[in-house]
Design an enzyme around this catalytic site. Structure first.
Site, PDB file in Angstrom:
ATOM      1  CE  LYS A 142      16.397  -6.892   9.544  1.00  0.00           C
ATOM      2  NZ  LYS A 142      15.636  -5.151  10.032  1.00  0.00           N
TER       3      LYS A 142
ATOM      4  NE  ARG B 263       7.852  -5.027   7.927  1.00  0.00           N
ATOM      5  CZ  ARG B 263       6.959  -4.044   8.780  1.00  0.00           C
ATOM      6  NH1 ARG B 263       6.156  -4.115   8.185  1.00  0.00           N
ATOM      7  NH2 ARG B 263       7.044  -4.431  10.092  1.00  0.00           N
TER       8      ARG B 263
ATOM      9  CE1 TYR C   6      14.597  -6.598   6.079  1.00  0.00           C
ATOM     10  CE2 TYR C   6      14.097  -3.925   6.467  1.00  0.00           C
ATOM     11  CZ  TYR C   6      14.136  -5.806   7.239  1.00  0.00           C
ATOM     12  OH  TYR C   6      12.517  -5.234   7.980  1.00  0.00           O
TER      13      TYR C   6
ATOM     14  CE1 TYR D  55       0.622  -0.854  -4.524  1.00  0.00           C
ATOM     15  CE2 TYR D  55       1.958   1.056  -6.214  1.00  0.00           C
ATOM     16  CZ  TYR D  55       1.540   0.858  -5.388  1.00  0.00           C
ATOM     17  OH  TYR D  55      -0.090   0.869  -6.063  1.00  0.00           O
TER      18      TYR D  55
ATOM     19  CB  THR E 149      10.522  -2.519   9.907  1.00  0.00           C
ATOM     20  OG1 THR E 149      11.556  -2.293   8.528  1.00  0.00           O
ATOM     21  CG2 THR E 149       9.208  -2.495   9.090  1.00  0.00           C
TER      22      THR E 149
ATOM     23  CB  ILE F 210      19.128  -7.586  12.589  1.00  0.00           C
ATOM     24  CG1 ILE F 210      20.213  -7.083  12.478  1.00  0.00           C
ATOM     25  CG2 ILE F 210      18.590  -5.845  13.231  1.00  0.00           C
ATOM     26  CD1 ILE F 210      20.685  -6.083  11.079  1.00  0.00           C
TER      27      ILE F 210
END
Length: 302
Positions: free
Chosen positions: A165, A141, A136, A110, A47, A207
């Protein structure tokens, strides 16, 4: 399977020039800036790298550039994800995965799949490729949150699912995974602010976005936490806290690119629909940086 994903990973940004082209000189400076410190691995094309707006050719050139700078100094994690399972598998199959420690793959966005849909997505990926997969999870998001029960199911059934993550914003969620996870599986914070409580609760590292600005400080913070030096790790944490908050005020990577520009590492240009940090935010970031430098100078002179 030996754990490689422990410590501090740096999520690299993609520098651009004033004509909206990838700035490879800036990318080289950024990579060199990070690699001169004691970091444990790099994370590419996530990202923070604005991967959604990068062409395939640009991505390949970025990978080649960073490989040439890294010279196998540290492991590299590559981000490949999406909301079309078949296409994700194809992208991984087309990648020379032996060049990378693991593939970071986002929970499908989405579509908002159910927990069973998320499970089947990653099951298909791990069964049809030879890649080691880092889940992840970033619900802010994607609109989908992979719950601890699903994470544990995947990690216990597939040894090639090696880590998560975690950016759900919930420490309890991280702790529920840590409590029951298999030994080969790492829980990695993807949130600079929640990194220390995650690590001190049994997590394996961070991270970091802000860490590319201050790789030395973040390396000390994370490694001290992993070694149980709590007071020392929090000393570095509180030095960075203002900047941790500021760089996300207008979205990522606008904030970190503003900081990298102030540090003379690279320009602050971004690609639409992301816009550059406002003058007000950039000024606040610069003021916070000056305060940090002042604190460091005081300690050096004592």
């Amino acid at each position: 399977m030996k754990k490689q994903l422990r410590g501090i990973g740096i999520a690299l940004a993609t520098p651009f020039d004033e004509k909206n082209r990838v700035d490879f000189k800036g990318l080289e400076r950024l990579t060199e800036h990070v690699l001169k410190e004691d970091i444990d691995y790099l994370v590419l094309l996530g990202t923070t790298a604005e991967s959604a707006t990068l062409k395939n050719e640009e991505k390949n050139d970025i990978i080649r550039c960073i490989h040439s700078m890294n010279k196998k100094k540290v492991p590299i994690v590559l981000s490949i994800g999406g909301n079309n399972t078949e296409k994700v598998i194809q992208k991984i199959e087309q990648t020379q995965i032996f060049d990378f420690e693991a593939i970071l793959s986002i929970v499908p966005y989405y579509n908002r799949p159910s927990q069973e849909g998320i499970y089947q997505h990653f099951k298909q990926i791990v069964e049809k490729t030879k890649a080691k997969i880092i889940l992840y999870n970033v619900p802010s998001r994607t609109g989908s949150n992979i719950l601890p029960k699903t994470v544990l199911r995947l990690s216990k059934e597939f040894e090639n699912i090696v880590a998560i993550k975690e950016v759900s914003g919930s420490l309890i969620q991280s702790y529920e995974i840590i409590k029951e996870k298999p030994t080969h599986f790492s829980v990695i914070s993807g949130d600079d602010i929640l990194a220390l409580p995650t690590i001190l609760g049994g997590g394996d590292g961070l991270i970091s976005v802000l860490g590319q600005g201050f790789p030395n400080v973040f390396s000390k913070m994370v490694h001290n936490a992993l070694e149980g030096n709590v007071k020392e790790s929090f000393k570095h944490y509180y030095q960075m806290l203002d900047l941790m908050n500021l760089i996300y005020k207008e979205g990522n990577p606008s904030g970190i690119k503003s900081l990298l520009h102030i540090l003379n590492v690279c320009e602050s240009y971004v690609r639409l629909p992301i816009v550059r940090a406002s003058e007000i935010l950039s000024r606040k970031i610069e003021e916070a940086l000056k305060r940090y430098i002042k604190i460091c100078n005081k300690k050096t002179s004592v």
